[in-house]
Design a protein around this motif. Structure first.
Motif, mmCIF file in Angstrom:
data_model
loop_
_atom_site.group_PDB
_atom_site.id
_atom_site.type_symbol
_atom_site.label_atom_id
_atom_site.label_comp_id
_atom_site.label_asym_id
_atom_site.label_seq_id
_atom_site.Cartn_x
_atom_site.Cartn_y
_atom_site.Cartn_z
ATOM 1 N N PHE A 48 -5.596 -1.444 -2.635
ATOM 2 C CA PHE A 48 -6.563 -2.328 -3.268
ATOM 3 C C PHE A 48 -7.813 -1.539 -3.634
ATOM 4 C CE2 PHE A 48 -3.854 -5.088 -0.762
ATOM 5 C CZ PHE A 48 -3.588 -6.106 -1.671
ATOM 6 N N GLU A 49 -8.529 -2.054 -4.621
ATOM 7 C CA GLU A 49 -9.695 -1.326 -5.136
ATOM 8 C C GLU A 49 -10.740 -1.055 -4.061
ATOM 9 O OE1 GLU A 49 -11.077 -3.684 -8.378
ATOM 10 O OE2 GLU A 49 -9.272 -3.253 -9.571
ATOM 11 N N ASP A 50 -10.988 -2.051 -3.221
ATOM 12 C CA ASP A 50 -12.036 -1.845 -2.213
ATOM 13 C C ASP A 50 -11.592 -0.861 -1.139
ATOM 14 O OD1 ASP A 50 -10.293 -4.081 -1.731
ATOM 15 O OD2 ASP A 50 -11.438 -4.522 0.068
ATOM 16 N N GLY A 53 -7.574 5.057 10.469
ATOM 17 C CA GLY A 53 -8.669 4.106 10.375
ATOM 18 C C GLY A 53 -9.597 4.058 11.573
ATOM 19 N N TYR A 89 0.174 0.712 10.981
ATOM 20 C CA TYR A 89 1.210 -0.014 10.257
ATOM 21 C C TYR A 89 0.684 -0.380 8.882
ATOM 22 C CZ TYR A 89 3.661 -0.209 14.657
ATOM 23 O OH TYR A 89 4.307 0.140 15.822
ATOM 24 N N TYR A 105 1.921 -1.984 4.851
ATOM 25 C CA TYR A 105 2.926 -2.838 4.229
ATOM 26 C C TYR A 105 2.857 -2.689 2.734
ATOM 27 C CZ TYR A 105 2.432 -4.526 8.868
ATOM 28 O OH TYR A 105 2.372 -4.553 10.228
ATOM 29 N N ASP A 118 -2.295 -6.041 8.145
ATOM 30 C CA ASP A 118 -2.635 -5.656 6.773
ATOM 31 C C ASP A 118 -4.070 -6.031 6.408
ATOM 32 O OD1 ASP A 118 -2.495 -8.474 6.182
ATOM 33 O OD2 ASP A 118 -1.944 -7.978 4.122
ATOM 34 N N LYS A 140 -8.210 -1.816 8.676
ATOM 35 C CA LYS A 140 -7.640 -0.566 9.182
ATOM 36 C C LYS A 140 -7.635 -0.427 10.704
ATOM 37 C CE LYS A 140 -11.911 1.919 8.041
ATOM 38 N NZ LYS A 140 -12.660 0.654 7.790
ATOM 39 N N THR A 171 -3.988 -9.856 -7.254
ATOM 40 C CA THR A 171 -5.336 -9.411 -6.903
ATOM 41 C C THR A 171 -5.378 -7.914 -6.609
ATOM 42 O OG1 THR A 171 -7.229 -9.750 -5.471
ATOM 43 C CG2 THR A 171 -5.074 -9.914 -4.446
ATOM 44 N N ARG A 172 -6.516 -7.321 -6.892
ATOM 45 C CA ARG A 172 -6.676 -5.892 -6.657
ATOM 46 C C ARG A 172 -7.664 -5.615 -5.531
ATOM 47 N NH1 ARG A 172 -2.932 -4.146 -6.769
ATOM 48 N NH2 ARG A 172 -3.848 -2.104 -6.547
ATOM 49 N N ILE A 173 -8.108 -6.663 -4.853
ATOM 50 C CA ILE A 173 -9.086 -6.494 -3.768
ATOM 51 C C ILE A 173 -8.549 -7.158 -2.500
ATOM 52 C CG2 ILE A 173 -11.470 -6.955 -3.041
ATOM 53 C CD1 ILE A 173 -12.287 -6.987 -5.910
ATOM 54 N N THR A 174 -8.751 -6.539 -1.347
ATOM 55 C CA THR A 174 -8.254 -7.129 -0.101
ATOM 56 C C THR A 174 -9.023 -8.402 0.225
ATOM 57 O OG1 THR A 174 -9.834 -5.938 1.269
ATOM 58 C CG2 THR A 174 -7.739 -4.852 0.868
ATOM 59 N N GLY A 207 -12.298 -7.582 1.953
ATOM 60 C CA GLY A 207 -13.208 -6.903 1.039
ATOM 61 C C GLY A 207 -13.840 -7.874 0.059
ATOM 62 N N ALA A 208 -13.034 -8.850 -0.370
ATOM 63 C CA ALA A 208 -13.526 -9.787 -1.371
ATOM 64 C C ALA A 208 -14.479 -10.799 -0.772
ATOM 65 C CB ALA A 208 -12.344 -10.516 -2.012
ATOM 66 N N GLU A 241 -18.350 1.217 8.195
ATOM 67 C CA GLU A 241 -16.933 1.508 8.003
ATOM 68 C C GLU A 241 -16.103 1.077 9.206
ATOM 69 O OE1 GLU A 241 -14.532 2.976 5.920
ATOM 70 O OE2 GLU A 241 -15.980 2.286 4.444
#
Ligand SMILES: Nc1nc2c(ncn2[C@@H]2O[C@H](COP(=O)(O)OP(=O)(O)OP(=O)(O)O)[C@@H](O)[C@H]2O)c(=O)[nH]1
Ligand SMILES: [Mg+2]
Lengths: 420, 303
Positions: A31-33, A58, A73, A75, B139, B142, B275-278, B281-282, B291
């Motif tokens: 994802f982008e972020d 992480g 893990y 996915y 998912d 991290k 979607t391109r953002i988690t 994150g969104a 971080e």
């Protein structure tokens, strides 16, 4: 869509995390972020490019030390399959975490740095994956960019590994030359290695046939939990007794004659329920509830099988042990707690037959104990029987974990070779 | 008829989660399920229902109520618990603050997120829980990606990521000493998309704020926040009406909405797939502080 679980393996710094990062990145699963965060961190740390290993590394400590400490893990899915990735650490100190990640894998990718060839740790991991009977192995010769994409380097490493693998029980082995950093042969075939005519890694992962890896022959149903609704007023439920568990082997159907262990009593399956609904059959890895024709006294830790195909009710276990404790060694007379399927019993180590030198696979019969990360063959005596198969026949009824009674931590794992 | 004996990915995940839940019910004396009314805990509760059917769920559910929740979610929580007939324990962050156990944060992001840990750990001690189901998925984040299904917590409720117990096959080590507990994550291997696919397949009801609706919002640091009584807007933070939905459900003070026209599960799935953002994150301001924000909170005993 089905699921393929795979794990990485190999020495520290051979590029496992980078490979997973690359695989996710090139298959557009980042994802982008996430990418922005990894780019920012790479920049802050003064690295040349974007360090894709940070996608899985992480933890604070991992980033500080630049190594993987515990399994991550991840996915992702392609139109063909869903993937569950376990990116494991290469550092010897964290072998137990590698074992954690590999225990459920359908496939392991063993990475080798093309410049170094096989190290002791690559051999240890290769040995462990075969001991855990991960059904499919890929030997990925990584960092091909650093050896000029030289075919000869690749072939020499393949040959060296093949020689080592003849001493192991490898069921399926594929060799792929890659550069995790640049993406060669990861998602797409690489133009830098025209001499290689096999599939890219992702293509291999997508097309691998895994359906036949499960044991659908030997019916094994460890009873996990007895469902007894306390609804004395409801006539339908008054006498309900359901035996809940996850099928560890074979196919069960209503009407099948089954045998209960330890009693040896036979009865038939009246009904199989999945989440309260009736189903026609149950097979691994389904979690179901069995209802039986006769009232048998069945509790957690018991096992249901077919009358003519039973596991051993074993109190003497022979098996390969991977020892995972730094606090105490495993030696004859060691007392431990064993968890096998849904049964927990006590055990004493009666014999340490040998320790394995992971480099040569030589058996050292003079060994008197196993230390952290060492592998050997032992015999154990249990206080109560467990219903066990050889691990080679069934990963679930053939595997057990060893727990330290004082600290309660998991200190070892046993792959059963012989149970009686 | 099935001849190939293959299960779909949702069936595999469901079966794994049910196995985990039954294992907890069998091995622990006082488990509880953390239920927030969010989509993950809804799926988790649905799985618990399935795991023990036709019997009742053999443990209570607990909500750590920050007092800053969306009212729609609290309504949903109460209704769902009543329908299932499970015992609902509500542990209140406000009470922790009133009793001096927790101190309200100040500043632009007045979040009670971190304070929840105090309330949670106090409740665990008070109720003497030895296992808590959490709906976290690997998912999501991290640090979560590193956590075991059975995650050991010491007597201070702390997680030690460098010293996790090995976890092999489907064998979970449930042994603890008094005062310690295990956090159990039956949804570890589910993705956001799996959750939505499952909600669709099982026809699960979820709070209305997960679907597109009109709402008065304002923008802060790129996040669309609901205009609400707990946040003080600055002058440039002018509220406006927008059609939004929520991807995650946390406190009103830190959970952002996404602009969306999705009014059905199918439409949400189409959006999530593209979607391109988690999701964090969104929508989550709590993860933006550093971080390693999640890892640090988890070490302290957070969910
Ligand atoms: N040139 C080159 N460098 C690579 C390649 N793959 C990985 N590296 C570098 O090798 C170093 C180690 O990579 P990692 O991915 O962290 O290694 P690892 O195997 O995950 O290490 P552990 O998890 O700690 O065992 C990093 O500096 C990578 O950038 C490659 O294909 N080519
Ligand atoms: Mg790594």
């Amino acid at each position: 869509m089905d699921i393929l679980r795979f794990a990485t393996a190999g020495s520290v710094d051979d590029g496992k995390s980078t490979l997973i990062g690359r695989l996710l990145f090139d298959s557009k699963a980042i994802f982008e972020d996430q990418l922005a965060s990894v780019e920012r961190t790479s920049r802050d740390r003064g690295e040349e490019g974007t360090n894709l290993a940070l996608l899985t590394d992480g933890l604070r400590a991992e980033r500080e030390q630049g190594i993987t400490i515990d399994v991550a893990y991840r996915y992702f899915a392609t139109p063909r399959r869903k993937f569950i990735i376990a990116d494991t650490p290469g550092h010897i100190q964290y072998t137990r975490n590698m074992v954690t990640g590999a225990s459920t894998a359908d496939l392991a990718i063993i990475l080798v740095d093309a410049r170094n060839g096989l190290t002791e740790q690559s051999r240890r991991h290769a040995f462990l994956t075969t001991l855990l009977r991960v059904p499919h192995l890929v030997l990925a010769v990584n960092k091909m960019d650093l050896v000029g994409y030289d075919q000869q380097v690749f072939e020499e490493i393949c040959e060296e590994f093949s020689k080592f693998a003849t001493k192991l029980e490898v069921q399926d082995l594929t060799f792929i030359p890659i550069s995790a950093l640049n993406g060669d042969n990861v998602v797409d075939r690489s133009a830098n290695m025209p001499w290689y005519d096999g599939p890219s890694l992702l293509h291999h992962l997508e097309h691998l046939h895994i359906a036949s890896d499960r044991n659908l022959i030997d019916v094994r149903f460890p009873v996990q939990y007895v469902i007894r609704p306390h609804a004395s007023s409801d006539p339908e439920l008054h006498d309900y007794r359901g035996y809940a568990g996850q099928v560890a082997g074979g196919v069960l159907k209503p009407g099948d004659e089954v045998l209960h262990m330890p009693s040896g009593f036979s009865t038939r399956i009246k009904k199989i329920e999945l989440a309260g609904k009736e189903v026609e059959e149950a097979f691994p890895p389904m979690s179901v509830t069995l209802l039986l024709d006769d009232d048998v006294d069945i509790s957690r830790g018991d096992l249901i099988c077919r009358p003519n195909n039973r596991p051993a009710a074993a109190q003497d276990i022979e098996g390969m042990v991977c020892w995972m404790s730094a606090d105490r060694p495993l030696a004859p007379r060691s007392r431990l707690v064993v968890k096998h399927t849904t049964r927990t019993v006590k055990a004493i180590v009666t014999d340490l037959h040998y320790r394995i030198d992971v480099n040569t696979l030589h058996r050292d019969e003079t060994a008197t104990q196993l230390g952290l990360n060492e592998i050997g063959r032992v015999r154990m005596r249990l206080t109560q029987p467990v219903f066990a198969d050889p691990y080679s026949r069934n990963r679930l009824t053939g595997g057990m974990i060893l727990i330290d009674e004082a600290s309660n931590t998991t200190v070892g794992t046993v792959m059963i070779t012989d149970a009686r | 008829m099935r001849s190939d004996y293959l299960l779909s990915q949702l069936d595999v995940l469901e079966s794994e989660s049910i196995h985990i839940m039954r294992e907890v019910a069998a091995e622990f004396e006082r488990p509880a399920l953390l239920f927030s009314g969010g989509k993950d805990s809804i799926v988790m509760l649905a799985l618990a229902e399935k795991a023990f059917r036709p019997a009742n769920i053999p443990f209570p559910v607990m909500h750590i109520d920050t007092g800053h929740n969306f009212p729609e979610v609290i309504d949903f929580r109460d209704r769902r618990a009543a329908e299932l007939g499970v015992r609902l324990i509500v542990a209140s962050v406000q009470e922790s603050i009133d009793s001096g156990r927790a101190v309200e944060e100040t500043g632009r992001w007045v979040s009670r997120n971190r304070l929840q840990t105090v309330t949670l750990l106090d409740a665990i001690e008070e109720q003497r829980f030895d296992a808590l189901f959490g709906g976290a998925r690997r998912d999501e984040e991290k640090a979560r990606a590193k956590e075991r299904v059975f995650s050991f917590r010491d007597e201070f409720g702390q997680w030690d990521p460098k010293n996790q117990r090995p976890e092999l096959w489907n064998l979970y080590n449930a042994r603890i000493k008094r005062g310690e507990h295990i956090r159990v994550f039956p949804l570890s291997n589910w993705t956001e998309l799996d959750i939505w696919d499952y909600i669709e397949r099982e026809n699960l009801e979820i709070p209305s704020i997960y679907y597109a609706h009109e709402r008065l919002v304002f923008e802060r640091d790129g996040i669309l926040l609901a205009d609400n009584e707990y946040l003080t807007r600055t002058e440039d933070e002018q509220p406006f009406m927008a059609t939004v939905r929520y991807r995650t459900v946390g406190d009103m003070t830190i959970t952002g909405a996404v602009v969306s026209g999705a009014t059905t599960v199918a439409e949400v799935i189409t959006e999530v797939a593209a979607t391109r953002i988690t999701e964090r994150g969104a929508t989550r301001a709590d993860d933006r502080t550093s971080e390693a924000a999640m890892e640090d909170r988890k070490r302290e005993g957070y969910f």
